[in-house]
Scaffold this motif. Sequence first.
Motif, PDB file in Angstrom:
ATOM      1  N   SER A 219      75.277 -40.947  -0.321  1.00 22.81           N
ATOM      2  CA  SER A 219      76.672 -40.525  -0.449  1.00 22.81           C
ATOM      3  C   SER A 219      77.429 -40.343   0.867  1.00 22.81           C
ATOM      4  O   SER A 219      78.391 -41.070   1.153  1.00 22.81           O
ATOM      5  CB  SER A 219      76.719 -39.221  -1.242  1.00 22.81           C
ATOM      6  OG  SER A 219      77.988 -38.648  -1.204  1.00 22.81           O
TER       7      SER A 219
ATOM      8  N   ASP B 143      80.318 -41.751  -8.167  1.00 21.30           N
ATOM      9  CA  ASP B 143      79.136 -41.364  -7.399  1.00 21.30           C
ATOM     10  C   ASP B 143      77.885 -41.846  -8.134  1.00 21.30           C
ATOM     11  O   ASP B 143      77.568 -41.327  -9.199  1.00 21.30           O
ATOM     12  CB  ASP B 143      79.146 -39.827  -7.292  1.00 21.30           C
ATOM     13  CG  ASP B 143      78.172 -39.323  -6.262  1.00 21.30           C
ATOM     14  OD1 ASP B 143      77.491 -40.151  -5.631  1.00 21.30           O
ATOM     15  OD2 ASP B 143      78.081 -38.100  -6.093  1.00 21.30           O
ATOM     16  N   ASP B 144      77.224 -42.847  -7.573  1.00 21.64           N
ATOM     17  CA  ASP B 144      75.987 -43.373  -8.180  1.00 21.64           C
ATOM     18  C   ASP B 144      76.231 -44.244  -9.410  1.00 21.64           C
ATOM     19  O   ASP B 144      75.379 -44.284 -10.309  1.00 21.64           O
ATOM     20  CB  ASP B 144      75.022 -42.241  -8.590  1.00 21.64           C
ATOM     21  CG  ASP B 144      74.480 -41.425  -7.436  1.00 21.64           C
ATOM     22  OD1 ASP B 144      74.774 -41.757  -6.276  1.00 21.64           O
ATOM     23  OD2 ASP B 144      73.740 -40.456  -7.714  1.00 21.64           O
TER      24      ASP B 144
ATOM     25  N   LYS C 288      68.440 -44.003  -5.502  1.00 17.90           N
ATOM     26  CA  LYS C 288      68.966 -45.172  -4.765  1.00 17.90           C
ATOM     27  C   LYS C 288      68.196 -45.307  -3.447  1.00 17.90           C
ATOM     28  O   LYS C 288      67.024 -45.488  -3.441  1.00 17.90           O
ATOM     29  CB  LYS C 288      70.470 -45.001  -4.528  1.00 17.90           C
ATOM     30  CG  LYS C 288      70.889 -43.681  -3.883  1.00 17.90           C
ATOM     31  CD  LYS C 288      71.298 -42.633  -4.873  1.00 17.90           C
ATOM     32  CE  LYS C 288      71.684 -41.343  -4.200  1.00 17.90           C
ATOM     33  NZ  LYS C 288      72.148 -40.333  -5.116  1.00 17.90           N
TER      34      LYS C 288
ATOM     35  N   ASP D  36      79.806 -45.114  -4.533  1.00 17.88           N
ATOM     36  CA  ASP D  36      79.333 -44.894  -3.164  1.00 17.88           C
ATOM     37  C   ASP D  36      78.030 -45.637  -2.881  1.00 17.88           C
ATOM     38  O   ASP D  36      77.624 -45.755  -1.733  1.00 17.88           O
ATOM     39  CB  ASP D  36      79.235 -43.392  -2.829  1.00 17.88           C
ATOM     40  CG  ASP D  36      78.211 -42.661  -3.661  1.00 17.88           C
ATOM     41  OD1 ASP D  36      77.801 -43.177  -4.724  1.00 17.88           O
ATOM     42  OD2 ASP D  36      77.813 -41.548  -3.268  1.00 17.88           O
ATOM     43  N   GLN D  37      77.381 -46.109  -3.894  1.00 11.16           N
ATOM     44  CA  GLN D  37      76.226 -47.029  -3.801  1.00 11.16           C
ATOM     45  C   GLN D  37      75.808 -47.401  -5.210  1.00 11.16           C
ATOM     46  O   GLN D  37      76.383 -46.906  -6.171  1.00 11.16           O
ATOM     47  CB  GLN D  37      75.000 -46.483  -3.061  1.00 11.16           C
ATOM     48  CG  GLN D  37      74.901 -45.059  -2.673  1.00 11.16           C
ATOM     49  CD  GLN D  37      74.681 -43.997  -3.707  1.00 11.16           C
ATOM     50  OE1 GLN D  37      74.986 -42.867  -3.415  1.00 11.16           O
ATOM     51  NE2 GLN D  37      74.197 -44.290  -4.907  1.00 11.16           N
TER      52      GLN D  37
ATOM     53  N   HIS E 154      76.708 -38.718 -11.126  1.00 15.35           N
ATOM     54  CA  HIS E 154      75.619 -38.206 -10.277  1.00 15.35           C
ATOM     55  C   HIS E 154      74.648 -37.335 -11.088  1.00 15.35           C
ATOM     56  O   HIS E 154      75.016 -36.765 -12.104  1.00 15.35           O
ATOM     57  CB  HIS E 154      76.258 -37.378  -9.140  1.00 15.35           C
ATOM     58  CG  HIS E 154      75.310 -37.014  -8.052  1.00 15.35           C
ATOM     59  ND1 HIS E 154      74.549 -35.866  -8.093  1.00 15.35           N
ATOM     60  CD2 HIS E 154      75.002 -37.641  -6.894  1.00 15.35           C
ATOM     61  CE1 HIS E 154      73.814 -35.807  -6.993  1.00 15.35           C
ATOM     62  NE2 HIS E 154      74.066 -36.871  -6.256  1.00 15.35           N
TER      63      HIS E 154
HETATM   64 CA    CA Z   1      76.035 -41.185  -4.482  1.00 13.22          CA
END
Ligand code: CA
Length: 527
Positions: A83, A40-41, A372, A359-360, A205
């Motif tokens: 997300s 995540d991130d 983001k 997720d990005q 995250h």
């Molecule tokens: Ca994320």
Amino acid sequence: MKNSLQASVLFTPALLFSACVTKPQQQVQKPLNIIHIMTDDHSWQTISAYGHPISKLAPTPNIDRLAAEGVLFRQAFVENSLSTPSRACLMTGLYSHQNGQRRLGKGIDTTKVFFPELLQKQGYQTGVVGKWHMQCEPKGFDFYHVLWDQGNYYNPEFKSPESNGEYIKEEGYATTLTTDHALHFLETRPKDKPFCLLVHHKAPHRNWMPDTKYLNLYEDVEFPYPETFQDDYATRCEAAHKQEMRIEDNMTLVYDLKVDELKETKEYKDEWGRKMWDASLDRMTDVQRKTWTAAYKPSNEKMIAKKLKGDDLLKWKYQRYLKDYLRCIKTIDDEVGRLLDYLEKEGLMENTIIVYTSDQGFYMGEHGWFDKRFMYEESFRTPLIIRYPKAKQKGIVCDELVQNIDYAPTYLAAANIEQPVYMTGKSLIPLMNGEMPKNWRQYLYYHYYDYPAIHQVQRHDGVRDERYKLIHFYGEKGEVNCNELYDLKTDPNEINNLYGQTEYVDIQQRLLKQLTQFRTTLQIDEY
Ligand code: CA
Ligand code: SGN
């Protein structure tokens, strides 16, 4: 295929991917197992296989192992850098407006098929562990062990079919526990069936809380500052000026940067941050908390004594941010290693497709930012490494434009399932096989909708080709629409907005036409 034949400047050990023009004979192979690891991130800047200067000081040998044996995608993107929307693209192979999940809150159209449902029908055993963060119950899974909402780093709560809808607290660190549950799925699965497992980590995250064993890691390292750290957004639309994701102004000293000692001072006004921070500490066991305090206290006290201001304070914030973020990555990398070791030991490497992605992307201080959302590269682009065991070459780099709507079609292809016509993405398997599909995309479409919301990034959509990017900001009623155009070859940091400049009129027209085409064919209803 010109794009993929560019010299590899960043990643020397890899062979540069050169797709064959001739189509190799299609053979039906045994359905492959699928492991999709998604953090995540996690920024591509902090994976050493991508060669960015930050990652050289904090290498990720286990993730790199996947790159050395697989394909490193250098032009992998999301459609909507957030997300839940990104996860919805993964599950459905559809863009946000097609699957309904445009923003962080409610949205997903649960009548849409989630790709694991199709795998189940084909006899796969399916599972998801870690961060789910969809606004619906897990759909298409024989096994799930998922975190509550965004999840917590320390002693997090998980829900599973056995917990009767309740979230139950487990002692330990989220990244390690998530891997434990992944291994449990693998160990207890019916061994006569192919499997698909999604391993979705909470880390790295916000608020970047490392495991106790790494609290002092990188303490003496000084991480380099990005070229755009002091960006003044001079040529940009209003959106870049009014966002709320600046390290200087929006990253908090207590909650984000763990200076616990400041929370009791009368100058400290951030009630929200104080509450969130206390809640993170209160979750810890006595031992965890003691270790935590012992690790942070000395450097916190040193920092307070210096009474830092202006640029000095900003630099301190950046260094603390990077260290904590990279400490979280260190555990991710260890746990990826643990999972790979298991697969190797069980003889599963040759019939399993293993994917590492996020997720990005994420800002590591570029433009002075964290978070983001924007279509600028650091957030739009996401890491993507795939170890495809049937690939003819190992350790290759692919520079074709790929997007997170492509995962579902890829996994269906790995399972020999025909892609449903309604699915928008494209399978990446031909690219990994060294083929160049004739109709591979030349343009990407991006759309961000979550505004007004935390970090206040205005709504925008846009297109990008291999070299140029056009962004259209539109915001709320009454807000001025505004466009930006960048030449990523001459201006990779995207600081010179070329929109409206006479020399670029042809390029601008071409991209505007392409944007209109996307909006029309995809039936985009807001912009
Ligand atoms: Ca994320
Ligand atoms: C939380 C974070 C934000 C972050 C969003 C979305 N704040 O609200 O900084 O942008 O999640 O992140 S926090 O203080 O609660 O951590 S996402 O990865 O889920 O899209």
